[in-house]
Design a protein around this motif. Structure first.
Motif, PDB file in Angstrom:
ATOM      1  N   ASN A 267       2.555  11.678   3.352  1.00 36.14           N
ATOM      2  CA  ASN A 267       1.886  10.376   3.273  1.00 36.14           C
ATOM      3  C   ASN A 267       0.409  10.466   3.661  1.00 36.14           C
ATOM      4  O   ASN A 267      -0.124   9.597   4.357  1.00 36.14           O
ATOM      5  N   LYS A 298      -2.131   3.832   3.682  1.00 35.75           N
ATOM      6  CA  LYS A 298      -1.749   2.493   4.122  1.00 35.75           C
ATOM      7  C   LYS A 298      -2.128   1.486   3.047  1.00 35.75           C
ATOM      8  O   LYS A 298      -3.018   1.741   2.223  1.00 35.75           O
ATOM      9  N   ASN A 301      -6.917  -0.438   2.602  1.00 35.82           N
ATOM     10  CA  ASN A 301      -7.942   0.558   2.932  1.00 35.82           C
ATOM     11  C   ASN A 301      -9.190   0.365   2.070  1.00 35.82           C
ATOM     12  O   ASN A 301      -9.885   1.326   1.757  1.00 35.82           O
ATOM     13  N   ASN A 321      -8.547  -1.298  -2.779  1.00 35.70           N
ATOM     14  CA  ASN A 321      -7.472  -0.506  -2.183  1.00 35.70           C
ATOM     15  C   ASN A 321      -7.139   0.677  -3.083  1.00 35.70           C
ATOM     16  O   ASN A 321      -7.055   0.536  -4.313  1.00 35.70           O
TER      17      ASN A 321
END
Length: 483
Positions: A267, A298, A301, A321
């Motif tokens: 991730n 996340k 961002n 994002n």
């Protein structure tokens, strides 16, 4: 005054001068008649007679060795003891005594078993728990400092200091050490970046990234010790070869896909893939480095817009994002650069590059010496919309593209496939310096101000918990020690 009768002095001599140790005192003083009477006396103890009616033989304990008695004796006394004593017939022991000996032996066995159980419990408790590992690493970190390494020569220069080739004095193993000035880090407001890089690298270990081994600090500098990659960075090889062949390009992109697959499984997005951050090991395999602006993925961002403009995805440019597609877009830029010798979007500033990117979608046609699949994968990776870009549904869709149809992925993972660049060895005559950023004279005053501020404990607390040591840390199965 009457003192009593006088005695002969010879009677007062020590008894041990004429002492001869008899064997088996008990046998001499036991009465055979009384023993028989005790054996015939009715007893509450169980009978030791066999089923046939015969008396079972009673084992007789061996005589105790008298060697411990003769350690402090003179030679005459030892010679006297060496005389064989008269043979005394051994009397069988009573059944009561035999049962007492059995009980005594059982007690000894129980104590031995209990001692063994306690030892096994102590061994289990001695297993390295995470808390104990952290404690041991903290003890190792106290001893690890700049003096623990031998500085050989400078490999390059970075934005915060120099990159050294060093040798650990205890093991004689060589590493690459990034020496970063805290004053420069403060002047560029990059404290979070360097701390984030150390935290991410301590959680990662893979054969296609530059792995961390140690991290420590002193009052003025941070030190990051990593794998020594002696093949030079990709930007250096672009300057030497100008262009790459299709097989060389496919080899580089495939290795980077393996590193990105590992990062995405954890991730993490790198966000700064470019030739300067791809370094070759001595076997000619590229590895991904510089995790300064890498982040854990996340949902929100949009405010994180760091990166290199020429390799930055449109969603980052437009403050939207973004996800794993930003790394895939950078791979498309590199394929375009290897194929045509230039990036798809160029400009003198970030604003010019952004305007060119929003004006027209770049597409390329098949080039001489290249297959049509190479142009297709490049165009799909350079799509401006995230949903239309190859790899939006996962990196496996990129690895399954027809361009990689004949590639043996397992041999690439095992590093048994010969590299198209051959084995690369570092030479002091070659310039492998990697200029990340240049220092400006306008920052000298700010750097001096921050250098004086390092005396304050509040400033030093900003770099706390930077230390790291991989001693005893178990890495991934894809980690490698042969670089």
């Amino acid at each position: 005054m009457n003192l009593g009768p006088r005695r002969n002095i010879k009677e007062m001599l020590p008894i041990h001068q004429n002492f001869i140790e008899p064997h088996n005192y008990q046998q001499l003083f036991k009465s055979p008649v009384s023993t028989r009477q005790r054996q015939q006396r009715p007893s509450k103890l169980p009978s030791f007679k066999m089923s046939s009616g015969q008396q079972a033989p009673v084992p007789v304990s061996p005589p105790v060795s008298p060697q411990w008695r003769t350690r402090n004796m003179s030679r005459v006394e030892q010679r006297m003891l060496s005389v064989s004593p008269p043979q005394v017939p051994q009397v069988p022991q009573s059944p009561k005594y035999q049962i007492q000996m059995q009980i005594f032996n059982e007690q000894i066995l129980q104590k031995a078993l209990k001692r063994k159980i306690n030892e096994s419990v102590a061994k289990k408790q001695a297993v390295q728990t995470p808390e104990k590992l952290l404690h041991q690493q903290s003890l190792i970190r106290e001893d690890l400092n700049k003096g623990s390494f031998k500085f050989l020569f400078v490999l390059g220069k970075g934005g915060f200091g120099k990159v050294w080739r060093v040798e650990l004095c205890k093991t004689r193993k060589q590493y690459a050490m990034k020496e970063m000035s805290k004053a420069k880090i403060l002047s560029k407001k990059s404290v979070h970046s360097v701390i984030n890089e150390r935290i991410l690298l301590s959680k990662l270990r893979h054969s296609f990234i530059a792995n961390i081994h140690f991290a420590f600090q002193d009052r003025d500098h941070l030190y990051l010790v990593m794998d020594l990659l002696t093949g030079g960075d990709l930007r250096y090889h672009i300057g030497v070869n100008r262009r790459f062949t299709e097989w060389q390009t496919k080899f580089i992109i495939a290795c980077l896909l393996l590193s990105l697959e590992y990062l995405q499984n954890n991730n993490i997005i790198h966000r700064d893939i470019k030739p300067e951050n791809v370094v070759f090991d001595k076997k000619g395999y590229p590895r991904l480095t510089d995790f300064g602006i890498a982040r854990v993925l996340k949902p929100e961002n949009s405010q994180e817009t760091s990166g290199t403009p020429g390799y930055m995805a449109p969603e980052v440019m437009c403050r939207q994002n973004h996800g794993i597609g930003v790394d895939h877009f950078a791979l498309g830029v590199m394929i375009h650069e290897f194929m045509l010798g230039r990036r798809p979007y160029v400009g003198r500033s970030r604003k010019e590059i952004k305007e060119m990117m929003l004006t027209k979608q770049v597409t390329i046609k098949r080039q001489d010496g290249w297959s049509s699949e190479s142009a297709d994968i490049c165009n799909q990776l350079l799509q401006r919309k995230q949903q239309s870009r190859l790899g939006f549904d996962g990196i496996q869709s990129i690895m399954k593209h027809p361009w990689f149809q004949n590639l043996n992925w397992q041999s690439l993972i095992d590093k048994t496939m010969p590299s198209p660049f051959g084995e690369l060895a570092y030479s002091e005559d070659l310039d492998f310096k990697r200029q990340i950023s240049s220092d400006h004279d306008s920052q000298d005053a700010l750097i001096q101000e921050n250098a004086s501020a390092l005396r304050r404990d509040s400033i030093q607390d900003m770099f706390k918990d930077y230390e790291y040591n991989d001693h005893g840390v178990t890495g991934s199965t894809n980690s490698t020690q042969n670089i």
